[in-house]
Design an enzyme around this catalytic site. Structure first.
Site, PDB file in Angstrom:
ATOM      1  N   LYS A  22     -22.162  15.546   8.190  1.00 54.66           N
ATOM      2  CA  LYS A  22     -22.764  16.355   9.258  1.00 54.66           C
ATOM      3  C   LYS A  22     -23.875  17.235   8.697  1.00 54.66           C
ATOM      4  O   LYS A  22     -24.971  17.308   9.268  1.00 54.66           O
ATOM      5  CB  LYS A  22     -21.684  17.208   9.917  1.00 54.66           C
ATOM      6  CG  LYS A  22     -22.156  17.981  11.142  1.00 54.66           C
ATOM      7  CD  LYS A  22     -21.004  18.779  11.764  1.00 54.66           C
ATOM      8  CE  LYS A  22     -19.903  17.864  12.243  1.00 54.66           C
ATOM      9  NZ  LYS A  22     -18.798  18.613  12.872  1.00 54.66           N
ATOM     10  N   GLY A 100     -12.485  14.983  15.013  1.00 52.35           N
ATOM     11  CA  GLY A 100     -11.351  15.711  15.552  1.00 52.35           C
ATOM     12  C   GLY A 100     -10.253  16.036  14.572  1.00 52.35           C
ATOM     13  O   GLY A 100      -9.249  16.642  14.936  1.00 52.35           O
ATOM     14  N   MET A 102     -10.498  17.848  11.640  1.00 47.44           N
ATOM     15  CA  MET A 102     -10.573  19.179  11.038  1.00 47.44           C
ATOM     16  C   MET A 102     -11.031  20.176  12.106  1.00 47.44           C
ATOM     17  O   MET A 102     -11.130  19.839  13.273  1.00 47.44           O
ATOM     18  CB  MET A 102     -11.485  19.148   9.815  1.00 47.44           C
ATOM     19  CG  MET A 102     -10.897  18.339   8.667  1.00 47.44           C
ATOM     20  SD  MET A 102     -11.938  18.306   7.202  1.00 47.44           S
ATOM     21  CE  MET A 102     -13.293  17.268   7.733  1.00 47.44           C
ATOM     22  N   ARG A 335     -24.556  11.473  13.892  1.00 47.21           N
ATOM     23  CA  ARG A 335     -23.805  10.761  12.859  1.00 47.21           C
ATOM     24  C   ARG A 335     -23.818   9.290  13.224  1.00 47.21           C
ATOM     25  O   ARG A 335     -24.090   8.924  14.372  1.00 47.21           O
ATOM     26  CB  ARG A 335     -22.370  11.277  12.756  1.00 47.21           C
ATOM     27  CG  ARG A 335     -21.569  11.164  14.029  1.00 47.21           C
ATOM     28  CD  ARG A 335     -20.236  11.867  13.917  1.00 47.21           C
ATOM     29  NE  ARG A 335     -19.515  11.883  15.182  1.00 47.21           N
ATOM     30  CZ  ARG A 335     -18.453  12.625  15.434  1.00 47.21           C
ATOM     31  NH1 ARG A 335     -17.978  13.427  14.504  1.00 47.21           N
ATOM     32  NH2 ARG A 335     -17.856  12.589  16.606  1.00 47.21           N
ATOM     33  N   HIS A 451     -12.230  12.898  22.834  1.00 49.37           N
ATOM     34  CA  HIS A 451     -11.466  12.755  21.593  1.00 49.37           C
ATOM     35  C   HIS A 451     -10.686  11.455  21.582  1.00 49.37           C
ATOM     36  O   HIS A 451     -10.692  10.699  20.598  1.00 49.37           O
ATOM     37  CB  HIS A 451     -10.524  13.959  21.425  1.00 49.37           C
ATOM     38  CG  HIS A 451      -9.569  13.830  20.284  1.00 49.37           C
ATOM     39  ND1 HIS A 451      -8.305  13.276  20.426  1.00 49.37           N
ATOM     40  CD2 HIS A 451      -9.688  14.154  18.975  1.00 49.37           C
ATOM     41  CE1 HIS A 451      -7.696  13.282  19.266  1.00 49.37           C
ATOM     42  NE2 HIS A 451      -8.496  13.815  18.356  1.00 49.37           N
ATOM     43  N   ARG A 571       3.635 -26.172   1.615  1.00 49.27           N
ATOM     44  CA  ARG A 571       4.994 -25.940   1.113  1.00 49.27           C
ATOM     45  C   ARG A 571       5.916 -27.068   1.553  1.00 49.27           C
ATOM     46  O   ARG A 571       6.257 -27.189   2.737  1.00 49.27           O
ATOM     47  CB  ARG A 571       5.491 -24.588   1.630  1.00 49.27           C
ATOM     48  CG  ARG A 571       4.746 -23.411   1.024  1.00 49.27           C
ATOM     49  CD  ARG A 571       4.832 -22.173   1.861  1.00 49.27           C
ATOM     50  NE  ARG A 571       3.960 -22.290   3.033  1.00 49.27           N
ATOM     51  CZ  ARG A 571       3.387 -21.259   3.664  1.00 49.27           C
ATOM     52  NH1 ARG A 571       3.581 -20.041   3.223  1.00 49.27           N
ATOM     53  NH2 ARG A 571       2.628 -21.450   4.725  1.00 49.27           N
ATOM     54  N   ARG A 626       2.683 -28.065  -2.972  1.00 46.37           N
ATOM     55  CA  ARG A 626       3.624 -27.450  -3.905  1.00 46.37           C
ATOM     56  C   ARG A 626       4.960 -28.162  -3.840  1.00 46.37           C
ATOM     57  O   ARG A 626       5.528 -28.366  -2.759  1.00 46.37           O
ATOM     58  CB  ARG A 626       3.818 -25.967  -3.562  1.00 46.37           C
ATOM     59  CG  ARG A 626       4.716 -25.235  -4.545  1.00 46.37           C
ATOM     60  CD  ARG A 626       4.869 -23.770  -4.195  1.00 46.37           C
ATOM     61  NE  ARG A 626       5.675 -23.574  -2.994  1.00 46.37           N
ATOM     62  CZ  ARG A 626       5.888 -22.388  -2.405  1.00 46.37           C
ATOM     63  NH1 ARG A 626       5.315 -21.310  -2.911  1.00 46.37           N
ATOM     64  NH2 ARG A 626       6.630 -22.289  -1.330  1.00 46.37           N
ATOM     65  N   SER A 774      -3.028 -21.750  -9.516  1.00 46.29           N
ATOM     66  CA  SER A 774      -3.045 -21.070  -8.221  1.00 46.29           C
ATOM     67  C   SER A 774      -2.098 -19.883  -8.334  1.00 46.29           C
ATOM     68  O   SER A 774      -0.919 -20.063  -8.659  1.00 46.29           O
ATOM     69  CB  SER A 774      -2.596 -22.002  -7.097  1.00 46.29           C
ATOM     70  OG  SER A 774      -2.607 -21.321  -5.859  1.00 46.29           O
ATOM     71  N   CYS A 842      -2.955 -18.314  -3.659  1.00 43.55           N
ATOM     72  CA  CYS A 842      -2.365 -18.830  -2.424  1.00 43.55           C
ATOM     73  C   CYS A 842      -1.367 -17.864  -1.807  1.00 43.55           C
ATOM     74  O   CYS A 842      -0.768 -18.167  -0.779  1.00 43.55           O
ATOM     75  CB  CYS A 842      -1.699 -20.183  -2.662  1.00 43.55           C
ATOM     76  SG  CYS A 842      -0.356 -20.137  -3.882  1.00 43.55           S
ATOM     77  N   TYR A 862     -11.314 -19.941  -5.432  1.00 44.07           N
ATOM     78  CA  TYR A 862     -11.003 -19.967  -4.000  1.00 44.07           C
ATOM     79  C   TYR A 862      -9.863 -19.013  -3.688  1.00 44.07           C
ATOM     80  O   TYR A 862      -9.111 -18.583  -4.570  1.00 44.07           O
ATOM     81  CB  TYR A 862     -10.640 -21.381  -3.529  1.00 44.07           C
ATOM     82  CG  TYR A 862      -9.341 -21.929  -4.060  1.00 44.07           C
ATOM     83  CD1 TYR A 862      -8.125 -21.665  -3.430  1.00 44.07           C
ATOM     84  CD2 TYR A 862      -9.311 -22.747  -5.195  1.00 44.07           C
ATOM     85  CE1 TYR A 862      -6.929 -22.171  -3.916  1.00 44.07           C
ATOM     86  CE2 TYR A 862      -8.118 -23.244  -5.688  1.00 44.07           C
ATOM     87  CZ  TYR A 862      -6.929 -22.957  -5.048  1.00 44.07           C
ATOM     88  OH  TYR A 862      -5.747 -23.448  -5.530  1.00 44.07           O
TER      89      TYR A 862
END
Length: 891
Positions: A22, A100, A102, A335, A451, A571, A626, A774, A842, A862
């Site tokens: 500010k 809002g 402070m 702002r 607010h 999996r 896997r 992986s 992964c 990756y």
């Protein structure tokens, strides 16, 4: 001597770290010639010194006094004098916007003596008493610790006695009585009289605003927004200008674009005869900026010019507070505006199209987390009942929950697993914990700059404000709709932050426009056009590939539509569930090798079919499969349930008895660290072979169909290279065997998951035998921290997060200091031993925005994540390439 105080004219917007956002912007606007009331900023360094030492720096008092004297000379008035007194605003302003969170104190300098001088100078007695009661109310609450609700009750009693709806209905005599009651209230509540010395008021206000940096809601907000606690806040001390001087004056907040949707054009609220806090608090129903154009065309035109200049100067959405004092326009603050995810994408896209920002900056202004929010579903309103009410759509999205009427109840119910909607007449900063806990916020007052609206947008929460047709009875825990419908606390409502409509009950959901675009590839709106542009730019610049964790053909197809470049984790255990579970049971219960062989043979055809369809969906892209990872007992009935079933049967079934014997035999105290992963493959004959054969035969099928299958075999839970070599030998044997049987050359890279600290520490040796790594960061985090995720999150994690042991859960965002070092070490030593080694991740960290930046910096090839997170990961991988560092700005 340290300089702790800067006049506005001595700063600029590059000094936000020292002057706060500010203060830096007030200095910048002063520098470029905007009509900013004069003032000065006390720096964040002063705040840190005060909070660390418990006392303000010795130089600070003198520097404030000199700056105040210069301000008095510039204004031609003195603080608190009996004749035309100078009044001050004292406002917080940290490095990052915390709307809002402070404190602010206005009208500092008023006293029993100066209030009459203020009335005489401005020819308006009501204005003077109104300003005095505002000071007492803010100062009494913020500096002297009086509960704000106590002041509101006094004010409410006077409004009720006069039968008026808001403060503007009270005349000078009424407000003078309020002032006297407020002073008595302060004395009664604190044992101390309100200070009449204006310099004492200023210094106490300054210290209170500094102290608000460590207030509960400010700390909660910083934790949510990942703002460091050590930054401190600056304090801006500024000459007051007055919007509460009658109908020719007023105050407002304007945005240079719609902060909810990103649509072009000026948006905002204006409130005649008011001070700035009235608009932000939403305590009175404000009008649109069109009201200012009607009341004061000249001030409106001047404001429009300033808004255009500010947007071009800052090259972003600007949130501007202004006051009109009897026709004179003052700019109080600007702002970079808080915005919704939708607005972030549209504004970045449009500013680039307008030539204000470059492509790289446009990409830097959006995030994967925002893109994920845009993929959430919306309400299907085609067959919905008539809405109960309509308000201002302040923050878009669809949310359903039970009604609650205060912050504490929202937090309590949310902690119990309920979804809630926080309903208030208007929110205050004290409602922040409840806003975090709620799915949506609904208020009876306020507009897009209240607010509730500003904070909800910053958090990505659904919000509807200004639903004036609702009568909200917070004490009675109910609200009433315009048709007389009474809604009690706990009633389920649906809140549509895109349309502003509120419905009783739970509405069905449908896919969002962005999700539909990702599924079909067809852009149908300015928003999807903006998302498409951001993803295209990210894809063109990123180094990291993005793959998906997918176990079914449908998941694989969806991931590919979402832009996945392969599957990083398929999996196999998910293929052993459902109707196939009995086949696994037979394998476990086999009395000899022949029984086990037959059971495994029955598993082969369905697995082969699954792999064939997955490879077809990902044709031409890598699919990392896997081998079976979880312990076998997970495929058996629950130990307790099976024991009860056997014990409660007079003549137990023989099969059940065999199952119970197997369950007892295979029971482990800590199965996560027991017989699973590579260990299963080494001790259960035929288990690796049947899985590899299913993959190999699926590859052959796809090759014969003209496809381009790219299957990869991944060995889980390896701790030593010897384990990996043994399994690799078996995998290569089966691949060669199927190749001979089918007359086909089968090439499948064979790699391993790095999910144990020992694997990371010996990565150089393992890499000599592996084609790829992986990182299974879920288990790597558990084993590095020595804890069970499920147990920890259900017990002590909340306390650890609250006490700052964890800034964020290490299972959500990568622990760079510990687990991250293991990853970095494994990549470096793995590639040193095996140049060109492919490395990826992964675990679900592969979809976390901050973690993706770390993986980019660590040099991985990756990341892989759930299909739903693929678009977000693509975007963050592109942003990581822009910054060239392992950091993500999540604010």
């Amino acid at each position: 001597m340290n300089q702790y105080v800067y006049a506005f004219e001595d700063g600029n917007r590059e000094m936000a770290g020292l002057l706060g956002g500010k203060g830096a912007n007030l200095a910048e606007m002063t520098r470029v010639g905007l009509p900013v009331p004069p003032g000065f900023t006390v720096t964040t360094e002063a705040c840190r010194a005060l909070l660390n030492a418990g006392a303000e720096p010795p130089e600070l008092g003198g520097q404030v006094a000199r700056a105040l004297a210069a301000l008095e000379r510039a204004m031609g008035r003195s603080l608190g004098t009996a004749d035309d007194p100078l009044l001050l605003s004292v406002r917080s302003g940290g490095r990052y916007s915390m709307p809002g969170m402070m404190e602010t104190i206005l009208d500092v300098g008023l006293s029993d003596v100066s209030v009459s001088g203020l009335a005489k100078a401005h020819g308006n007695e009501r204005f003077a008493w109104d300003s005095y009661r505002r000071l007492l109310q803010m100062f009494g609450r913020t500096v002297m610790g009086v509960e704000g609700e106590v002041f509101e009750r006094v004010l409410g009693a006077h409004k009720a006695a006069r039968r008026v709806a808001d403060d503007t209905g009270l005349d000078a005599r009424d407000l003078a009585l309020v002032v006297e009651e407020f002073k008595e209230l302060i004395l009664r509540e604190t044992g101390e009289e309100f200070p009449q010395d204006p310099v004492e008021q200023l210094h106490r206000a300054l210290r209170a605003v500094f102290a608000s940096w460590n207030g509960e809601r400010a700390r909660l907000y910083r934790g949510r927004e990942h703002i460091p606690d050590g930054l401190g806040t600056a304090v801006n001390i500024q000459a007051m200008v007055f919007g509460n001087l009658g109908p020719g004056s007023g105050t407002g907040v304007a945005f240079t674009r719609d902060p909810a949707t990103g649509s072009p054009g000026v948006y905002g609220d204006y409130l005649p005869d008011a001070q700035g806090e009235d608009v932000v608090a939403g305590a009175r129903d404000s009008a649109t900026l069109g009201e200012l154009r009607r009341l004061d065309p000249r001030a409106y035109a001047e404001l429009m010019g300033h808004l255009r200049m500010l947007e071009r100067h800052y090259r972003d959405l600007c949130d501007v507070e202004f006051t009109v004092e009897r026709g004179k326009l003052w700019i109080l603050q600007t702002r970079i505006g808080k915005r919704t995810a939708e607005a972030a994408f549209r504004i970045a896209h449009d500013l680039h199209a307008e030539g204000l920002i470059e492509e790289r900056e446009a990409l830097a202004r959006v995030s994967g987390a925002e893109l994920t929010r845009l993929m959430f579903p919306r309400f299907e309103t085609g067959s919905a009942p008539a809405p109960l009410a309509e308000g201002i759509p302040a923050s878009p999205g669809a949310a359903v929950g039970g009604v609650v009427f205060d912050s504490a109840e929202a937090v309590r119910r949310s902690a119990a697993g309920e979804k809630v909607v926080l309903v208030r007449r208007e929110t205050t900063p004290d409602d922040f914990p409840g806003m975090i806990a709620a799915q949506a916020v609904l208020t009876g007052r306020g507009g897009k700059t209240s607010h509730a609206a500003v904070v909800a947008r910053g958090m990505g929460k659904v919000c509807v404000c200004g639903a004036e047709s609702l009568t909200i009875d917070e004490q009675g825990r109910r609200f009433t709709g315009p048709d007389g419908t009474v809604v009690l606390e706990g009633t389920t409502i649906s809140v549509d932050g895109t349309t502003g409509l509120v419905y009783i009950g739970e509405l069905p959901l449908t896919a969002s426009d962005v999700a539909q675009y990702l599924d079909t590839g067809r852009s149908t709106s300015p928003l999807t056009e903006a998302v498409a542009g951001a993803l295209s730019l990210a894809d063109s610049g990123r180094r990291l590939e993005v793959r998906a964790n997918a176990d079914t053909p449908d998941d694989a197809a969806r991931a590919r539509r979402y832009g996945a470049q392969g599957i990083g984790l398929c999996r196999t255990e998910h293929m052993f569930l459902g109707e196939r579970r009995v086949l696994v049971e037979r394998m476990i219960l086999a009395r000899d090798d022949e029984e086990r062989r037959r059971a495994l043979a029955e598993l082969l055809p369905p697995q082969r079919q699954d792999f064939t369809r997955i490879l077809e969906a990902m044709d031409g892209l890598p699919v990392t499969i896997r081998l079976l990872d979880p312990p076998l007992h997970e495929f058996l009935p629950d130990r307790t349930e099976l024991s009860v079933r056997v014990a409660s049967t007079a003549t137990p079934d023989a099969y059940d008895l065999r199952l119970l014997e197997a369950v007892e035999r295979m029971h482990e105290q800590n199965p996560m660290l027991g017989l699973r992963g590579v260990r299963l493959g080494l001790v259960v004959p035929g288990l690796v072979a049947v899985q590899v054969r299913a993959v190999a035969e699926a590859v052959v099928r796809r090759l014969r169909a003209g496809g381009d299958p790219k299957a990869e075999i991944m060995v889980p839970l390896v701790a030593t290279v010897e384990e990996f070599r043994l399994v690799r030998t078996e995998v290569e044997r089966v691949l060669a065997e199927v190749g001979t049987e089918t007359g086909t050359t089968i090439h499948c890279p064979i790699g391993t998951m790095i999910e144990l600290p020992r694997a990371a520490l010996t990565a150089g040796r393992i890499a000599e035998a592996a084609d790829f790594f992986s990182f299974g960061t879920n288990d790597l985090t558990q084993t590095a921290w020595g804890l069970s995720r499920d147990d920890a999150e259900a017990s002590f994690f909340p306390a650890y997060l609250a006490q700052g042991v964890f800034p964020v859960s290490p299972f959500e965002t990568m622990d760079r200091e510990g687990v991250g070092r293991l990853v970095t070490l494994a990549v470096e030593e793995g590639r040193a031993a095996h140049p060109g080694l492919t490395t990826g991740v992964c675990g679900e960290h592969g979809g976390d925005p901050d973690s993706i930046h770390f993986f980019h910096g660590a040099g991985l090839d990756y990341v892989s994540c759930s299909p739903f997170r693929v678009p977000s990961a693509r975007l963050e991988a592109g942003r990581a390439a822009l910054t060239g560092e392992a950091d993500a700005d999540t604010r």
